[in-house]
Design an enzyme around this catalytic site. Structure first.
Site, short mmCIF file in Angstrom:
data_model
loop_
_atom_site.label_atom_id
_atom_site.label_comp_id
_atom_site.label_asym_id
_atom_site.label_seq_id
_atom_site.Cartn_x
_atom_site.Cartn_y
_atom_site.Cartn_z
N GLY A 1 50.25 43.54 41.46
CA GLY A 1 49.33 43.36 40.35
C GLY A 1 49.51 44.48 39.34
CB CYS A 2 48.87 44.67 35.70
SG CYS A 2 47.31 43.77 35.61
CE1 TYR A 3 42.99 46.99 34.86
CE2 TYR A 3 42.57 44.92 36.00
CZ TYR A 3 42.40 45.75 34.89
OH TYR A 3 41.62 45.33 33.84
#
Length: 313
Positions: free
Chosen positions: A116-118
């Site tokens: 995921g990006c986060y």
């Protein structure tokens, strides 16, 4: 024969970005289905089974369905950008810089879970310090972050950009995930090598792409009360020998008055910073990345290229 690539969900935000990145690649044979046929499961299954690598840009349930269509007997290799398999031990975690040897694991895997990006920013900051023995695995970690609104997919893009939409969002910045149950938490815990779920406070700004992830620390509560230099040295050692993750020097960081979340837009890189004042007992670790670059589509293409490097001839 060129490797055949199928993006299942190519008309969504992440899928479109991947498609654009691969459009000029003469070394690939891109398989595709029209947007009007995207719910044609028979056609999807045909494309999935015909591909050398299928990149799934789908919600969790649809991603699981796609994997089930391959039923484990097909030779198609899979990159899943959903959250469905990010802590599944049968899937390689697609963060090539995670550890020494991780790129090789991805290259050799049949099943790869795109991060995921986060979590890419959070894990990129946390894991090296846990492995170095500086950050206790039981430390009460907090993660604060702001993302561009493309991270929410087509629905959020429309809410932010279409003023006539009945659910239009007009605020310049908003906090969400208020119940502290964000879907990225298990991923942060697992790959951050933490004993407990961190407290995660995500937010969205009125900019399309870009991201800042912050991990504040009380240095006196860490092992041996490290200095800012100790934290920086641990990050530098962990990411030595690669060119995707940049550790900004303490000197350059000290000169900054502000951080721009869009600085790395349209790149597949990530910058890590250590902020604070030496001797004051506090630090703020910061990651900057493009939520659609290293945080999504760029990472998927990076993983695809690693997998193709181990493609059977």
């Amino acid at each position: 024969m060129k490797p055949r690539i199928f993006i299942d969900g190519e008309h969504g935000t992440t899928g479109l970005q991947i498609r654009q990145r691969l459009a000029a690649r003469g070394d690939l044979d891109m398989l595709s289905i029209p947007e009007a046929e995207r719910r044609n499961d028979a056609l999807r299954e045909e494309m999935l089974k015909a591909a050398d690598i299928a990149i799934l840009c789908l919600p969790d349930d649809a991603a699981k369905q796609a994997v089930a269509m391959l039923d484990g007997t097909n030779s198609t290799r899979v990159i899943d950008t959903s959250t469905a398999n990010r802590i599944n031990p049968d899937w390689a975690y697609g963060f090539a810089e995670l550890d020494e040897g991780q790129a090789e694991k991805i290259a050799s895997a049949r099943l790869v879970a795109n991060p995921g990006c986060y979590p890419t920013g959070a894990i990129g900051l946390i894991r090296p310090l846990v492995k170095a023995g500086i950050l206790p695995s039981g430390y009460p970690v907090t993660v604060n972050a702001v993302s561009g609104y493309t991270g929410g997919g087509k629905q959020l893009v429309a809410q932010m950009e279409n003023e006539d939409a009945p659910d239009h969002i007009g605020s310049p910045h908003f906090l969400y995930g208020l119940t502290l149950t964000h879907k990225h938490l298990p991923e942060m815990k697992e790959h951050g090598l933490l004993d407990h779920l961190p407290i995660f406070s995500p937010s969205v700004g009125r900019f399309a792409q870009g991201m800042i992830v912050q991990v504040p620390l009380h240095l006196g509560d860490l092992n041996n009360a490290p200095s800012l230099s100790d934290l920086h040295a641990a990050l530098e050692k962990h990411y030595a020998g690669q060119d995707v993750v940049e550790i900004v020097s303490l000197g350059d960081s000290a000169k900054l008055a502000r951080i721009d979340p869009t600085e790395l837009n349209d790149t597949d890189r990530m910058k890590l910073f250590v902020f604070g004042t030496e001797g004051k007992g506090q630090a703020n670790l910061v990651a900057v990345l493009d939520n659609l670059g290293k945080g999504a589509s760029g990472a998927a293409v990076q993983n695809m290229d690693l997998m193709l490097s181990k493609r059977a001839v």
